[in-house]
Scaffold this motif. Structure first.
Motif, PDB file in Angstrom:
ATOM      1  N   PRO A   1      -4.056   1.656  -2.338  1.00 38.80           N
ATOM      2  CA  PRO A   1      -3.664   0.246  -2.309  1.00 38.80           C
ATOM      3  C   PRO A   1      -3.008  -0.163  -3.617  1.00 38.80           C
ATOM      4  N   GLY A   2      -2.065  -1.085  -3.534  1.00 43.74           N
ATOM      5  CA  GLY A   2      -1.451  -1.611  -4.747  1.00 43.74           C
ATOM      6  C   GLY A   2      -0.100  -1.006  -5.057  1.00 43.74           C
ATOM      7  N   SER A   3       0.283  -1.087  -6.331  1.00 47.30           N
ATOM      8  CA  SER A   3       1.635  -0.750  -6.770  1.00 47.30           C
ATOM      9  C   SER A   3       1.820   0.748  -6.952  1.00 47.30           C
TER      10      SER A   3
ATOM     11  N   ARG B   1       0.863  -1.183   0.000  1.00 47.84           N
ATOM     12  CA  ARG B   1       0.000   0.000   0.000  1.00 47.84           C
ATOM     13  C   ARG B   1       0.897   1.230   0.000  1.00 47.84           C
ATOM     14  N   ILE B   2       0.449   2.275  -0.676  1.00 48.81           N
ATOM     15  CA  ILE B   2       1.209   3.526  -0.732  1.00 48.81           C
ATOM     16  C   ILE B   2       0.390   4.613  -0.055  1.00 48.81           C
ATOM     17  N   VAL B   3       1.029   5.355   0.838  1.00 49.32           N
ATOM     18  CA  VAL B   3       0.395   6.490   1.508  1.00 49.32           C
ATOM     19  C   VAL B   3       1.171   7.739   1.128  1.00 49.32           C
ATOM     20  N   GLU B   4       0.465   8.724   0.595  1.00 50.43           N
ATOM     21  CA  GLU B   4       1.109   9.961   0.172  1.00 50.43           C
ATOM     22  C   GLU B   4       0.807  11.075   1.169  1.00 50.43           C
TER      23      GLU B   4
ATOM     24  N   ALA C   1       0.007   1.950 -10.101  1.00 49.12           N
ATOM     25  CA  ALA C   1      -1.424   2.191  -9.862  1.00 49.12           C
ATOM     26  C   ALA C   1      -1.630   3.507  -9.124  1.00 49.12           C
ATOM     27  N   TYR C   2      -0.723   3.797  -8.184  1.00 52.35           N
ATOM     28  CA  TYR C   2      -0.801   5.074  -7.464  1.00 52.35           C
ATOM     29  C   TYR C   2      -0.656   6.254  -8.421  1.00 52.35           C
ATOM     30  N   GLN C   3       0.309   6.172  -9.335  1.00 53.79           N
ATOM     31  CA  GLN C   3       0.547   7.289 -10.250  1.00 53.79           C
ATOM     32  C   GLN C   3      -0.677   7.585 -11.106  1.00 53.79           C
ATOM     33  N   ALA C   4      -1.331   6.528 -11.611  1.00 55.41           N
ATOM     34  CA  ALA C   4      -2.521   6.730 -12.446  1.00 55.41           C
ATOM     35  C   ALA C   4      -3.653   7.359 -11.636  1.00 55.41           C
ATOM     36  N   ARG C   5      -3.869   6.857 -10.433  1.00 55.15           N
ATOM     37  CA  ARG C   5      -4.963   7.371  -9.615  1.00 55.15           C
ATOM     38  C   ARG C   5      -4.678   8.788  -9.133  1.00 55.15           C
ATOM     39  N   LYS C   6      -3.424   9.052  -8.794  1.00 56.72           N
ATOM     40  CA  LYS C   6      -3.050  10.381  -8.327  1.00 56.72           C
ATOM     41  C   LYS C   6      -3.233  11.425  -9.422  1.00 56.72           C
ATOM     42  N   ALA C   7      -2.868  11.070 -10.640  1.00 53.38           N
ATOM     43  CA  ALA C   7      -3.044  12.009 -11.758  1.00 53.38           C
ATOM     44  C   ALA C   7      -4.516  12.375 -11.942  1.00 53.38           C
ATOM     45  N   GLN C   8      -5.393  11.390 -11.812  1.00 54.14           N
ATOM     46  CA  GLN C   8      -6.820  11.659 -11.943  1.00 54.14           C
ATOM     47  C   GLN C   8      -7.325  12.540 -10.810  1.00 54.14           C
ATOM     48  N   MET C   9      -6.817  12.279  -9.579  1.00 51.61           N
ATOM     49  CA  MET C   9      -7.219  13.082  -8.425  1.00 51.61           C
ATOM     50  C   MET C   9      -6.814  14.546  -8.595  1.00 51.61           C
TER      51      MET C   9
END
Length: 657
Positions: free
Chosen positions: A262-264, A249-252, A267-275
């Motif tokens: 959660p995840g790699s 899990r990654i916590v920013e 996956a964090y980079q893709a979700r963060k860009a959308q956020m």
């Protein structure tokens, strides 16, 4: 998005659990409504965090965002301004800070057992007595008696197994238990800090930049060990491959808030860009509405009517929200001036050798470096990477061989130990001493504006270097390095402490750099993304060139091991086949007749041997003119012939089995 959102479902289930079916697991560590501020900037802004058993959580964020402060709060070595830090009762927790501190006079063993509580003194004394027993002139009887007494005391306090734990941890990290801490290198001190933490067999481990100063081999070993240990982890790292392999899990940490992914890392980079995209849209809408309301309120009379009071209150709320909003930090704007081009040839080495005492650092090394080459240098700590670079750049004289340097070379260095930074100097003086401006290429820029490109706020430009975090010091060193033109860059571990976003920008800058680059780094992803060729240590002073980056070198190593195994297997198979052929082949007619005749020939020789031996015992044979010497010579010849016939008989018999 705060981490609390990711745990809300579980919290609701805990508050209203199905009767007598299951209950929520207790977390190992928890932050509740945590607040930490540095000056006017909140590092934690009413943040929540949970670490559950079995998790491996990567904490990421910009340099100076408060990651180390969060770890210290959870470890109990730092305080919160507000909120609560909690750990599960009886939890065995270990914490490895970014820059661990040790007593330089201690031995490695003493430093490792320091974290073992009240038993540390007994353990250190027990180890010292054990070491004295290995000295030849020691009073062994007295030492054995003392050792037995210490073992009894350790058993009484329940710490006897801790001695074995400490020794296993020291051996695991390839450290000398008798070495003084003050003599250790940066990489050895990092391994010592990890050994100290793991010797206590923790259930939860907090790691702040654990890969700093470790070579690639040590990092890969640490990855495997942590993956197989079952220890719950919260770690801060800039090493993207280390992060990808370990994190569940990654916590920013971003602008005081914690967001869980959660995840790699991908996956964090893709979700963060959308956020961030969604956040930007919402902010633009809010700014548009605020601008409309500001125009309306300025109309005066209409805005003062009673029926408009609700609209006025909404405007005041919009103003307050805008004031509280913390926009995303900007990206660093890096620029690098390669200056005048060097000659096409940068350096040429032929059969170069270099030793220090009995230690061979470079053995018979030949290479040719051309303008524009981007070279990664790979090798374990102590292999001599810095020495090799100094030889290539003509700063160190070779013991033998020739070194030829090109023309118009201007070299700039990045030092991993930041020796070029005076802790008392102001940031502006580090960048441009005696001037308010720096020149990058054809552009003249004010030093404070230049520092802003490296994410230093104007109010910090006159702060001393000692007030900066590790990552900020690295950014300052890069700013100092890039403020001067250079057509040859030597970067020694430039990635230490840098946040991931700045790392990616630095990668892009170095890819576009027109000059020649020498890069010493343990960051495997960084090497793969920047260098075009690699010089790797092969051990025992041998260095070899490979095309490509770390992954290409690793593939070559794997192919070489495979080829060696295949060749060894083929050789063994060939030997087996030859033996089988020799064993199973039938005798020829001539060989069969030879085998049948051998017993008779051997018997005849043995009979002759017996007769001659009997004659040799007759005294008359040794009289003047006798045949004693001839008989002795014939007996020696018979011995040799019998040996040959017996070996031949054994060989032929073996082929008929």
């Amino acid at each position: 998005m705060a981490l609390a959102f990711s745990t809300a479902t579980r919290t609701e289930q805990c508050d209203n659990p199905p009767p007598r079916i299951h209950s929520c697991p207790m977390p190992l560590l928890r932050l509740s409504n945590a607040c930490i501020a540095y000056g006017h900037v909140p590092l934690l802004d009413h943040a929540d965090f949970l670490l559950d058993a079995g998790e491996r959580v990567a904490l990421i964020g910009r340099n100076g965002s408060g990651k180390s402060s969060l770890l210290r709060a959870l470890a109990g070595t730092g305080a919160l301004d507000d909120g609560e830090s909690w750990r599960q009762p009886g939890l065995k927790l270990a914490y490895v800070p970014q820059e661990p501190g040790f007593d330089a006079a201690q031995t490695v063993f003493e430093a490792v057992v320091t974290g073992m509580g009240s038993a540390s003194r007994l353990l250190a004394e027990w180890h010292e007595v054990s070491h004295q027993l290995t000295i030849v002139d020691s009073d062994h009887d007295a030492l054995l008696a003392k050792l037995n007494h210490l073992q009894h005391e350790l058993e009484v306090v329940g710490a006897w197994s801790a001695a074995n734990q400490a020794e296993r941890a020291i051996q695991r990290f390839s450290l000398d238990p008798e070495a003084k801490v003050g003599t250790l290198s940066g990489g050895q001190k990092k391994r010592l800090a990890l050994a100290q933490a793991l010797a206590s067999e923790p259930e939860a481990l907090l790691l702040d930049e654990p890969t700093n100063h470790l070579d690639v081999g040590a990092i890969e070993w640490l990855e495997e060990m942590l993956l197989g240990s079952g220890i719950s982890l919260l770690f801060v790292t800039h090493d993207r491959r280390f992060l990808d392999r370990l994190a569940t899990r990654i916590v920013e940490l971003d602008r005081g808030n914690l967001a869980s992914f959660p995840g790699s890392f991908a996956a964090y980079q893709a979700r963060k860009a959308q956020m961030l995209q969604d956040e930007a849209i919402q902010n633009r809408k809010a700014d548009r509405l605020l601008a409309q309301e500001e125009v309306w309120i300025r109309k005066g009379v209409e805005a003062r009517r009673t029926r408009a009071e609700g609209r006025i209150r909404r405007l005041e709320a919009l103003r307050a929200q805008r004031a509280e909003r913390r926009d995303k930090l900007g990206a660093a704007r890096l620029a690098l001036d390669a200056g005048d081009k060097s000659g096409k040839l940068v350096a040429e080495l032929k059969n170069v050798n270099k030793s220090f005492g009995d230690k061979v650092i470079v053995r018979d090394f030949t290479t040719r470096i051309l303008r524009g080459d981007k070279i990664g240098v790979i090798g374990p700590n102590g292999a001599g990477k810095t020495t090799l670079l100094r030889l290539i750049l003509g700063e160190l004289e070779a013991d033998s061989g020739t070194v030829r340097l090109g023309s118009k070379i201007e070299v700039a260095y990045f030092d991993q130990f930041r020796a070029a930074l005076d802790p008392e100097a102001r940031l502006v003086d580090v960048i441009s001493p005696g001037s308010d401006y720096v020149e990058i290429g054809n552009q003249r820029k004010h030093v404070i504006g230049y520092l802003e490109d490296f994410l230093f706020a104007p109010e910090r430009a006159r702060s001393p270097v000692k007030s900066l975090s590790g990552g900020e010091r690295n950014r300052l060193l890069l700013a100092r390095l890039f403020a001067r033109p250079a057509n040859v860059l030597v970067l020694d571990e430039p990635t230490n402490d840098l946040d991931i976003e700045t790392l990616e920008l630095l990668e892009q800058l170095l890819q576009d750099y027109d000059g020649t680059l020498f890069l010493v780094s343990h960051d495997r992803t960084f090497l793969d993304n920047v260098v075009t060729q690699t010089i790797a240590s092969e051990g025992n002073g041998r260095w070899k060139e490979y095309a490509g980056g770390y992954a290409d070198w690793l593939r070559c190593q794997s192919d070489r091991r495979t080829e060696t195994k295949e060749a060894a297997g083929a050789s063994r198979q060939s030997q087996k086949q030859a033996a089988a052929i020799a064993k199973n082949s039938k005798l020829s007619w001539k060989e069969q007749r030879e085998l049948e005749a051998l017993p008779g020939r051997i018997a005849a020789l043995e009979a002759e041997q017996g007769t001659l031996s009997a004659r040799l015992e007759d005294p008359a044979v040794h009289a003047a003119g006798g045949d004693g010497q001839k008989i002795a010579a014939r007996l020696e010849a018979i011995d040799n012939e019998l040996m040959t016939l017996l070996e031949r008989w054994e060989s032929l018999e073996g082929r008929t089995a």
